[in-house]
Design an enzyme around this catalytic site. Structure first.
Site, PDB file in Angstrom:
ATOM      1  N   ARG A 243       0.741  -1.347   0.048  1.00 11.85           N
ATOM      2  CA  ARG A 243       0.028  -0.010  -0.191  1.00 11.85           C
ATOM      3  C   ARG A 243       0.895   1.325   0.043  1.00 11.85           C
ATOM      4  O   ARG A 243       1.937   1.323   0.600  1.00 11.85           O
ATOM      5  CB  ARG A 243      -0.997   0.053   1.103  1.00 11.85           C
ATOM      6  CG  ARG A 243      -1.902  -0.974   1.372  1.00 11.85           C
ATOM      7  CD  ARG A 243      -2.987  -1.342   2.485  1.00 11.85           C
ATOM      8  NE  ARG A 243      -3.832  -2.232   2.431  1.00 11.85           N
ATOM      9  CZ  ARG A 243      -3.580  -3.400   2.721  1.00 11.85           C
ATOM     10  NH1 ARG A 243      -2.268  -3.911   3.605  1.00 11.85           N
ATOM     11  NH2 ARG A 243      -4.238  -4.371   2.804  1.00 11.85           N
ATOM     12  N   LYS A 270      -2.542  -2.319   7.503  1.00 13.05           N
ATOM     13  CA  LYS A 270      -3.997  -1.790   7.671  1.00 13.05           C
ATOM     14  C   LYS A 270      -4.711  -2.707   8.259  1.00 13.05           C
ATOM     15  O   LYS A 270      -5.562  -2.511   9.314  1.00 13.05           O
ATOM     16  CB  LYS A 270      -4.334  -1.786   6.092  1.00 13.05           C
ATOM     17  CG  LYS A 270      -5.758  -1.409   6.287  1.00 13.05           C
ATOM     18  CD  LYS A 270      -6.388  -1.513   4.619  1.00 13.05           C
ATOM     19  CE  LYS A 270      -7.984  -1.158   4.748  1.00 13.05           C
ATOM     20  NZ  LYS A 270      -8.619  -1.334   3.211  1.00 13.05           N
ATOM     21  N   HIS A 333      -1.707   3.387  -5.647  1.00  6.96           N
ATOM     22  CA  HIS A 333      -2.329   2.467  -5.195  1.00  6.96           C
ATOM     23  C   HIS A 333      -2.770   1.268  -6.427  1.00  6.96           C
ATOM     24  O   HIS A 333      -2.843   0.228  -6.042  1.00  6.96           O
ATOM     25  CB  HIS A 333      -3.812   2.660  -4.620  1.00  6.96           C
ATOM     26  CG  HIS A 333      -3.927   1.729  -3.619  1.00  6.96           C
ATOM     27  ND1 HIS A 333      -4.581   0.349  -3.797  1.00  6.96           N
ATOM     28  CD2 HIS A 333      -4.344   1.732  -2.449  1.00  6.96           C
ATOM     29  CE1 HIS A 333      -5.146  -0.089  -2.565  1.00  6.96           C
ATOM     30  NE2 HIS A 333      -4.736   0.619  -1.556  1.00  6.96           N
ATOM     31  N   ARG A 336      -0.841  -2.112  -6.812  1.00  5.82           N
ATOM     32  CA  ARG A 336      -1.248  -3.253  -6.206  1.00  5.82           C
ATOM     33  C   ARG A 336      -2.269  -3.976  -7.239  1.00  5.82           C
ATOM     34  O   ARG A 336      -2.325  -5.337  -7.275  1.00  5.82           O
ATOM     35  CB  ARG A 336      -1.817  -3.059  -5.002  1.00  5.82           C
ATOM     36  CG  ARG A 336      -1.013  -2.597  -4.071  1.00  5.82           C
ATOM     37  CD  ARG A 336      -1.571  -1.918  -2.798  1.00  5.82           C
ATOM     38  NE  ARG A 336      -2.779  -3.032  -2.144  1.00  5.82           N
ATOM     39  CZ  ARG A 336      -2.244  -4.128  -1.310  1.00  5.82           C
ATOM     40  NH1 ARG A 336      -1.206  -4.229  -0.952  1.00  5.82           N
ATOM     41  NH2 ARG A 336      -3.278  -4.609  -0.598  1.00  5.82           N
ATOM     42  N   HIS A 359      -3.916  -8.966   2.438  1.00  5.31           N
ATOM     43  CA  HIS A 359      -5.355  -8.895   2.537  1.00  5.31           C
ATOM     44  C   HIS A 359      -5.620  -9.517   4.008  1.00  5.31           C
ATOM     45  O   HIS A 359      -5.024 -10.785   4.240  1.00  5.31           O
ATOM     46  CB  HIS A 359      -6.264  -9.517   1.526  1.00  5.31           C
ATOM     47  CG  HIS A 359      -6.210  -8.581   0.353  1.00  5.31           C
ATOM     48  ND1 HIS A 359      -6.188  -9.219  -1.020  1.00  5.31           N
ATOM     49  CD2 HIS A 359      -5.938  -7.107  -0.010  1.00  5.31           C
ATOM     50  CE1 HIS A 359      -6.214  -8.169  -2.048  1.00  5.31           C
ATOM     51  NE2 HIS A 359      -5.840  -7.030  -1.056  1.00  5.31           N
ATOM     52  N   TYR A 369      -0.204 -16.457  13.047  1.00  6.01           N
ATOM     53  CA  TYR A 369       0.958 -17.408  12.443  1.00  6.01           C
ATOM     54  C   TYR A 369       0.924 -17.084  10.947  1.00  6.01           C
ATOM     55  O   TYR A 369       2.063 -17.640  10.558  1.00  6.01           O
ATOM     56  CB  TYR A 369       0.514 -18.555  12.941  1.00  6.01           C
ATOM     57  CG  TYR A 369       0.483 -18.907  14.226  1.00  6.01           C
ATOM     58  CD1 TYR A 369       1.370 -19.147  15.101  1.00  6.01           C
ATOM     59  CD2 TYR A 369      -0.916 -19.031  14.830  1.00  6.01           C
ATOM     60  CE1 TYR A 369       1.234 -19.278  16.428  1.00  6.01           C
ATOM     61  CE2 TYR A 369      -1.120 -19.467  16.164  1.00  6.01           C
ATOM     62  CZ  TYR A 369      -0.146 -19.456  17.121  1.00  6.01           C
ATOM     63  OH  TYR A 369      -0.261 -19.560  18.339  1.00  6.01           O
TER      64      TYR A 369
END
Length: 405
Positions: A243, A270, A333, A336, A359, A369
């Site tokens: 990002r 994020k 952006h 991405r 995401h 993990y």
């Protein structure tokens, strides 16, 4: 040793005129200068060293200031920054009603501040201060009904900011739920407004996915004539496709060039999860070339005016405009979306792509993990992606870089 009242009373500045600091323990100290004697509490919150003023001696006695220190420590133990809580209390104290919407909203904001990124927290408060507080901030929260809330939201919607109106309604609803939980309201009027606002028409970030267009973009970036750090940021963006905020705030301490790995801490992500970015040979080369210029500072891409801050959030987009790519063609952006589209088209493992895109993993136990999940395949994918972009830029024959590559 803990302070005594006698020690506080007899304390003087240092002989060289500089302030003297007398520690009482647990972060509490008395700062003594030529003007007076001030109680201060040193503490860490969110990885940052902070100081809280607790009063002036002898107006605030040693016994009283210890009680204030203990109260501040209780806030820290419960995950609340006592400095932010103090600001919220002062702001609330200026309001006519202790249970006004603004007072409760600021209290709610201070409580949840540790769970948000700094940018997200700032956007929420800015939205309140610009679009909500001026029209209903001083009203008792229990007296705000659905029609009066809708009138506030209609003002936002009326200027064409439909998405902002929906986000404001969401934040207002969270404040009302907090007010209900703390016994200061009985209903959430935001819940009665579902469907009352115009729907949001979602628009994807402008991007380029046609290989010929991608090649033109990459060649244009190579010809960028602005500052070297900005050119490096432009070159690195398509190779790592993080990002924009994660890119511009990158720190040298996060990057291990020998291991070809960039580890972004959870507090800067994020989704609040640590993220690993494998660095291709091309990405590592860009960083090695930049390191002699900015490597002694904190930020990989420091601001133009000071190296104590990262570059502005508009820098990459402004550079793209300077190269001739308008906001409807390409954005920071958009790198991405470019990578996601082409990687999926080339048949790479969708789960590996999603993990590399960072995401969010909604299963919080698994999220603890999975930051290293699919890492070997992600390394192969990132190198294959960099090779593919290099071939595009050079105008050579492009060989699909599928998983078998």
């Amino acid at each position: 040793m803990p302070l005594t009242d006698t020690a506080c009373r007899n304390a003087k500045p240092r002989e060289d005129g500089k302030p003297a600091k007398l520690s009482d323990g647990a972060g509490l100290f008395l700062l003594v200068n030529t003007v007076g004697k001030y109680w201060r509490l040193a503490y860490r919150f969110g990885g940052k060293q902070k100081t809280l003023a607790l009063g002036v001696y002898p107006g605030v006695s040693l016994k009283e200031v210890r009680e204030r220190r203990d109260e501040a420590r209780k806030l820290l133990d419960s995950g609340v920054d006592p400095g932010e809580a103090r600001k919220a209390q002062k702001a609330a104290g200026t309001l006519n009603a202790a249970n006004s919407f603004e007072a409760i909203a600021r209290e709610w904001h201070a409580k949840y501040l540790p769970t948000w990124t700094e940018g997200h927290a700032d956007r929420i408060m800015r939205r309140f201060e610009v679009d909500v507080f001026p029209w209903m901030g001083g009203r008792p929260v229990a007296n705000i009904d659905a029609p009066s809330l809708l009138a506030v939201l209609r003002r936002i919607e009326g200027r064409g900011a439909v998405d902002t109106a929906h986000r404001a309604m969401q934040s207002v609803g969270q404040v009302f739920r907090y007010a209900i939980a703390t016994g200061r309201a009985e209903r959430n009027p935001a819940a009665d407004l579902v469907g009352a606002l115009a729907p949001v028409i979602k628009q994807s970030f402008a991007t380029i996915t046609d290989p010929r267009g991608v090649a033109e973009l990459l060649r244009a970036i190579d010809g960028y004539q602005g500052t070297f750090p900005v050119q490096c940021a432009l070159k690195l963006a398509p190779l790592v496709f993080v990002r924009p905020g994660e890119l511009r705030q990158a720190e040298w301490a996060e990057i291990d060039l020998d291991a070809a790995t960039w580890v972004i801490p959870a507090e800067r992500m994020k989704m609040r999860e640590k993220h690993i970015v494998p660095l291709s040979d091309q990405a590592a080369a860009i960083l090695r070339e930049l390191h002699p210029l900015t490597g002694r500072g904190r930020y990989v891409f420091p601001g133009a005016r000071t190296n104590g801050r990262p570059m502005s959030e508009n820098t990459v987009n402004a550079a793209l405009r300077r190269l001739g790519f308008d906001k409807d063609t390409m954005t920071g952006h958009g790198f991405r979306h470019m990578a996601s589209t082409l990687l999926n088209e080339q048949g790479w493992n969708r789960d590996a792509i999603e993990r590399q895109m960072a995401h969010g993993e909604r299963n919080q136990i698994r999220a603890t993990y999975n930051y290293a999940e699919y890492l070997p395949e992600r390394r192969r994918m990132m190198q294959a992606w960099a090779n593919y972009l290099g071939t595009l830029k050079e105008g050579g024959k492009v060989v699909p870089f599928r998983r078998s590559a």
